[in-house]
Design a protein around this motif. Structure first.
Motif, mmCIF file in Angstrom:
data_model
loop_
_atom_site.group_PDB
_atom_site.id
_atom_site.type_symbol
_atom_site.label_atom_id
_atom_site.label_comp_id
_atom_site.label_asym_id
_atom_site.label_seq_id
_atom_site.Cartn_x
_atom_site.Cartn_y
_atom_site.Cartn_z
ATOM 1 N N GLY A 65 -24.231 79.129 129.266
ATOM 2 C CA GLY A 65 -23.993 77.850 129.931
ATOM 3 C C GLY A 65 -24.294 77.915 131.417
ATOM 4 N N SER A 66 -23.307 77.570 132.249
ATOM 5 C CA SER A 66 -23.479 77.540 133.699
ATOM 6 C C SER A 66 -23.135 78.870 134.359
ATOM 7 C CB SER A 66 -22.595 76.440 134.294
ATOM 8 O OG SER A 66 -21.239 76.642 133.907
ATOM 9 N N GLN A 67 -22.757 79.874 133.588
ATOM 10 C CA GLN A 67 -22.412 81.165 134.160
ATOM 11 C C GLN A 67 -23.662 81.905 134.629
ATOM 12 O OE1 GLN A 67 -18.687 82.956 131.891
ATOM 13 N NE2 GLN A 67 -20.297 82.429 130.465
ATOM 14 N N ASN A 108 -19.189 73.166 131.051
ATOM 15 C CA ASN A 108 -20.629 72.997 131.025
ATOM 16 C C ASN A 108 -21.016 72.274 129.736
ATOM 17 O OD1 ASN A 108 -23.468 73.932 132.083
ATOM 18 N ND2 ASN A 108 -23.453 74.376 129.888
ATOM 19 N N ASN A 128 -13.453 75.422 134.229
ATOM 20 C CA ASN A 128 -14.637 74.604 134.492
ATOM 21 C C ASN A 128 -15.418 74.419 133.201
ATOM 22 O OD1 ASN A 128 -17.201 76.709 134.819
ATOM 23 N ND2 ASN A 128 -15.246 77.629 135.386
ATOM 24 N N THR A 142 -32.913 73.371 138.719
ATOM 25 C CA THR A 142 -31.462 73.396 138.888
ATOM 26 C C THR A 142 -31.117 72.891 140.276
ATOM 27 O OG1 THR A 142 -31.303 75.331 137.440
ATOM 28 C CG2 THR A 142 -29.391 74.828 138.806
ATOM 29 N N GLY A 164 -28.597 70.103 130.995
ATOM 30 C CA GLY A 164 -27.225 70.572 131.091
ATOM 31 C C GLY A 164 -26.594 70.160 132.396
ATOM 32 N N THR A 170 -22.570 70.557 134.760
ATOM 33 C CA THR A 170 -21.212 71.060 134.864
ATOM 34 C C THR A 170 -20.286 69.942 135.328
ATOM 35 O OG1 THR A 170 -21.377 71.694 137.190
ATOM 36 C CG2 THR A 170 -22.157 73.296 135.574
ATOM 37 N N SER A 211 -24.472 70.675 127.457
ATOM 38 C CA SER A 211 -25.934 70.694 127.356
ATOM 39 C C SER A 211 -26.383 70.035 126.060
ATOM 40 C CB SER A 211 -26.466 72.128 127.411
ATOM 41 O OG SER A 211 -26.053 72.879 126.283
ATOM 42 N N ARG A 249 -23.311 70.565 139.132
ATOM 43 C CA ARG A 249 -24.598 71.238 139.020
ATOM 44 C C ARG A 249 -25.342 70.714 137.798
ATOM 45 N NH1 ARG A 249 -24.455 77.603 138.813
ATOM 46 N NH2 ARG A 249 -23.764 77.250 140.956
ATOM 47 N N LYS A 250 -26.645 70.451 137.943
ATOM 48 C CA LYS A 250 -27.464 69.910 136.862
ATOM 49 C C LYS A 250 -28.671 70.805 136.623
ATOM 50 C CE LYS A 250 -27.747 66.163 139.297
ATOM 51 N NZ LYS A 250 -26.673 66.413 140.279
ATOM 52 N N TYR A 278 -19.462 75.524 142.274
ATOM 53 C CA TYR A 278 -18.014 75.503 142.052
ATOM 54 C C TYR A 278 -17.277 75.757 143.364
ATOM 55 C CZ TYR A 278 -13.421 76.739 140.231
ATOM 56 O OH TYR A 278 -12.071 76.786 139.993
#
Length: 897
Positions: A141-143, A890, A888, A280, A249, A251, A892, A255-256, A285
């Motif tokens: 994901g967003s990690q 995410n 948090n 991106t 995706g 968050t 997608s 963030r996109k 965060y």
């Protein structure tokens, strides 16, 4: 109507009679990856011409009742070529089709796996964990990319400051300078200091087909930084099938990411092209850690003939992002946490009315590789990769001086003051609000105060600077695989690299002044009238050339596999300094756009290095196997320890670091249960490090001096386990754990040098029995995945970290009575959850995925540095560090076409 019903009933009776008359039998077997031997879970097994079918279980096994007679069985799995196999089944009998091997459907992937030394289950005697592309796609994901490895034993990852790509990884107690990272077999650790900057590879997860974490010395044949382990990342090559996908995706914090993948498939003329690109942007965060990034992956293949394949790949991620400093964040107290939460960042302010982060990272490090795969004969294959990387970028921050001393954020000069997000509660003696670290500098005020301060006229007292680190890197990697007999194989090859690092600072913003006076610093080439873009402070090149040869002899049959390997290499080092020495020529009026420094070259230094290792795997039964491996590694030191004092001075004591390791493990694999347990023992001697030591001179004055020393010997040992259980076809459970002991084994004597590079004294560092810090020494994890329906699946990951000691500076341990361990971070656990839904969108296969990280919003400290010195001072009050991310999300959506 009656006739019709009669006909139907008669047909049913005859069908039942026919099936009974012909009889039925059973087929069994196991579907595996042809290259790695790994089980393919969920592969489809069907009988042609019928509706009979099933899916493979946790072990890749299947069992299917089929009509008696000759049948054609089809095997299929996403990302692999379909395979059909005929089998004759007698009535009432069971036929074991044994291992059915499926080849991947990517052009050149098999060859890349060989070059990258991918470990094979029940064959390669190393501790390895393989993570496939689907797991990465669903869980990451967003990690940051390293986070996908956090459920691996003895692996710790954190976001550090929380900026885009600023994360780190630690394996078996070794930081990522001592963990080798390979992309398709090509090493990417920095040639000067061994570090890996994940922001340079921000799009790597988009293109990863498989990643393997090899703990310990690993399976790689190269002389690389595999002290703690090897991260073997295999990207997608060129898809053999035509198609593509689009994914969006986002968050919950802003963030996109938009991603697009396209592939021509393998065309009739032998060409194939695949591309993946992403964009991106948005907020991070952490406060003011915005991101503006692109990424791309391109693979072009040409099948010249049945023996030769050419493949070109390009991967890169141009990006800019706001950062939070790693070592100056003191807001770790509960008071600050309660007031500002985990997102607080003290290093941003306002410039020209716009929010501005003092610390910004900007970089682009594309890697290009041309691979040639040549099947010389049935018994010999040659894989060769010629590659290049061109890195451009750097990072920014504040730089200032007042009466000849450097002043950074928090050490203000007359006329400067801070803007606060909360009410003021008083100032310290240096003008910084000590009792309230939540201060943000107002750069608008800085512009007005920066001129005419302290008699500087129009010169700046404080500026924003860029620290630039560029490089040019070319290399060749070539290996010959020769079958010497039915069970014997020889691998031999070369590894050559040429590297040039370019380092300097430049003026980013004068904050209202007309110039920056760099001449005070004592540099022979100091620029007294530096403008925006001019080089200041330091300017030097680091040259590192490497050449090595390697060889490995392998023996393998169904019961035994063994290898012995050796590498011999030489590393050459040279430094060019453009600022420090009298011989440098310069324009007394400044750069005027182009510096004309010729530079002073150091002597060329070189250091031989080598390693030897071997291992044996014994398949005791179809279910059980044992393995053992051992190795000795004499590693050439990094560039930073060859030239000391930030000059061309050669360290007179530099030598190789010595690493020895032994490891043993046991594996068990059945239809529903898989267990892997291993133990390791690693010694690291003559380790090089440096630091700052406050030394008192004979005249009573004291100052921070530079210390370079070796002998900080470490012992790392532990036990690791990975367990997997598949109780039903729709539920998969897993557990992992590691219990480790990492500590220093002796005290160390060090020499101390002053600013003129002269030895001024010596000291003893009392480090014996202190714990090696910076990662939890005890970890446990649980995971579950459930396919509730054909469309809906769920996932849970729970991780517990304990025995986590704050990082400390060994050079501060100069008191023989100061044997206290560094502060131990409180134990903590986190839970991540995800849900996915597969559906059709306009007739196209689509998938919605939602991740929730840190479900229970647990407050925990993810990184800490021990700033205390002296007996009784290694407490939380003397710590700085970072809180981990709170809860948090995410989301997608992916559409395949």
């Amino acid at each position: 109507m009656k006739k019709s019903v009669f006909t139907v009933l008669l047909g049913m009776i005859m069908g039942l009679y026919s099936f009974t008359a012909f009889g039925q039998g059973t087929i069994t077997g196991q579907v595996v990856d042809a290259e790695t031997g790994e089980s393919l879970i969920g592969a489809a097994v069907t009988v042609n011409g019928t509706t009979i079918g099933t899916a493979t279980d946790f072990n890749g096994s299947f069992k299917l009742q089929v009509p008696a007679g000759e049948q054609t069985v089809k095997f299929s799995y996403i990302g692999y070529e379909q395979k059909e196999q005929s089998v004759t089944v007698k009535n009432g009998a069971t036929v074991d089709m044994k291992k059915v091997q499926l080849k991947n459907d990517a052009v050149g992937l098999s060859e890349v796996n060989v070059m990258a030394n991918v470990a094979v289950s029940r064959k390669t005697p190393v501790a390895a964990t393989t993570i496939n592309a689907k797991t990465i796609q669903l869980q990451l994901g967003s990690q940051e990319f390293p986070a996908i490895m956090k459920m691996t034993p003895s692996v710790y990852t954190s976001n550090l400051g929380g900026g885009y790509g600023d994360s780190r990884i630690n394996v078996r107690g070794f930081d990522q300078k001592n963990v080798a990272v390979l992309i398709n077999g090509i090493p990417v650790n920095d040639m000067e200091n061994g570090w890996v900057y994940w922001s340079n590879w921000a799009g790597l997860s988009d293109a990863t087909r498989m990643m393997q974490v090899q703990r310990g010395l690993g399976a790689s044949k190269l002389a690389i930084s595999s002290v703690g382990g090897t991260l073997n990342i295999i990207t997608k090559t060129t898809d053999a099938k035509k198609g593509g996908f689009a994914q969006y995706g986002m968050t919950d914090y802003g963030r996109k990411k938009l991603m697009l993948g396209l592939s021509t498939g393998l065309m009739d003329n032998g060409w194939a092209v695949s591309f993946i690109g992403s964009r991106t942007e948005g907020t991070g965060y952490i406060q003011s850690t915005w991101v503006d990034a692109w990424s791309y992956f391109l693979s072009i293949s040409k099948q010249l003939n049945d023996k030769n394949l050419l493949q070109f790949t390009a991967i890169g991620a141009p990006q800019k992002h706001g950062q939070r400093p790693n070592d100056e964040y003191s807001a770790m107290t509960e008071t600050v946490h309660d007031a500002m939460g985990t997102k607080f960042n003290m290093r941003y302010g306002y410039l020209d009315g716009k929010k501005m982060n003092e610390k910004v990272n900007y970089y682009h490090k594309p890697q290009f590789a041309l691979n040639w795969y040549w099947d010389i004969s049935e018994d010999a294959k040659l894989q060769t990769s010629v590659y290049a990387s061109v890195g451009r970028g750097g990072g920014s921050g504040l730089l200032g001086r007042y009466y000849g001393s450097f002043q950074y954020m928090g050490e203000t000069v007359p006329g400067f003051y801070y803007k606060y997000d909360v009410p003021k509660v008083g100032f310290g003696t240096d003008g910084y609000d000590i009792s309230n670290p939540m201060a943000h500098e107002d750069f608008n005020i800085s512009r007005a105060a920066n001129i005419n301060a302290a008699g500087q006229g129009e010169g700046a007292v404080q500026i924003l600077r860029n620290s630039v680190n560029q490089h040019n890197w070319e290399g060749i990697l070539s290996s010959l695989n020769a079958h010497l007999g039915e069970n014997l194989n020889l691998v031999a090859g070369i590894d050559g690299r040429i590297y040039k690092g370019i380092h300097y600072r430049e003026v980013r913003d004068l904050l209202g002044a007309n110039y920056w006076d760099d001449s005070y610093a004592g540099y022979k080439s100091g620029n007294a009238m530096a403008k925006v873009g001019d080089k200041i402070d330091y300017y030097d090149d680091g040259l590192v050339n490497y050449f090595g040869g390697f060889g490995q002899l392998e023996y393998s049959n169904d019961i035994w596999s063994a290898f012995v390997a050796a590498t011999l290499s030489n590393t050459w080092y040279k430094r060019i300094d453009y600022f420090t020495y009298d011989n440098n020529t310069y324009n007394a009026n400044g750069y005027n756009g182009e510096p004309n420094y010729k530079g002073v070259k150091s002597p060329t230094e070189n250091q031989m290095g080598y390693n030897v290792k071997g291992g044996v795997n014994w398949n005791v039964s179809p279910r059980s196997n044992f393995f053992v491996n051992a190795g000795y590694y004499a590693r050439a030191p990094y560039f930073d320890y060859v030239f000391i004092n930030y000059s061309n001075d050669v360290n007179p004591d530099y030598t190789t670091e010595k690493i020895s390791s032994i490891e043993a493990g046991y594996g068990y694999k059945s239809k529903k249960f898989d267990a892997r347990i291993n133990a390791y023992y690693t010694q690291w001697n003559d380790r090089w490090t440096n630091g700052s030591y406050r030394y008192t001179m004979p005249d009573g004055t004291s100052a921070n001096q530079t210390v370079y020393f070796k002998g900080l010997n470490e012992l790392h040992k532990g036990v690791e386990a990975e367990l997997k259980y598949n109780p039903t076809h729709w539920l998969r459970l897993a557990a992992n754990g590691s219990v480790n002991d990492w500590h220093y084994t002796k005290d160390v004597n060090v020499d101390i040098f002053d600013d003129s590079h002269a030895k001024v004294g010596s000291a003893t560092l009392y480090t014996k029995d202190l714990k090696v810090a910076d990662a939890p020494q005890t970890q446990f994890g649980l995971a579950a995945k459930a396919n509730l329906t054909k469309q809906i699946d769920l996932g849970l990951n729970w991780l517990y970290n304990a025995d986590f000691y704050a990082k400390f500076s060994p050079e501060k341990r100069t008191d023989p009575n100061d044997r206290q361990q560094s502060w131990k971070i409180p134990n903590y656990n986190t839970l991540d959850a995800r849900i996915g839904y597969a559906f059709k969108l306009g007739g196209l296969d689509s998938y919605f995925n939602a991740n929730c990280y840190n479900v229970f919003n647990t407050s925990y400290i993810a990184d800490a540095w021990d700033r205390g010195s002296g007996v009784g001072n290694h407490t939380r009050d003397n710590m700085v560090g970072f809180w981990g991310f709170g809860r948090n999300f995410n989301f997608s959506l992916r559409v395949n076409f």
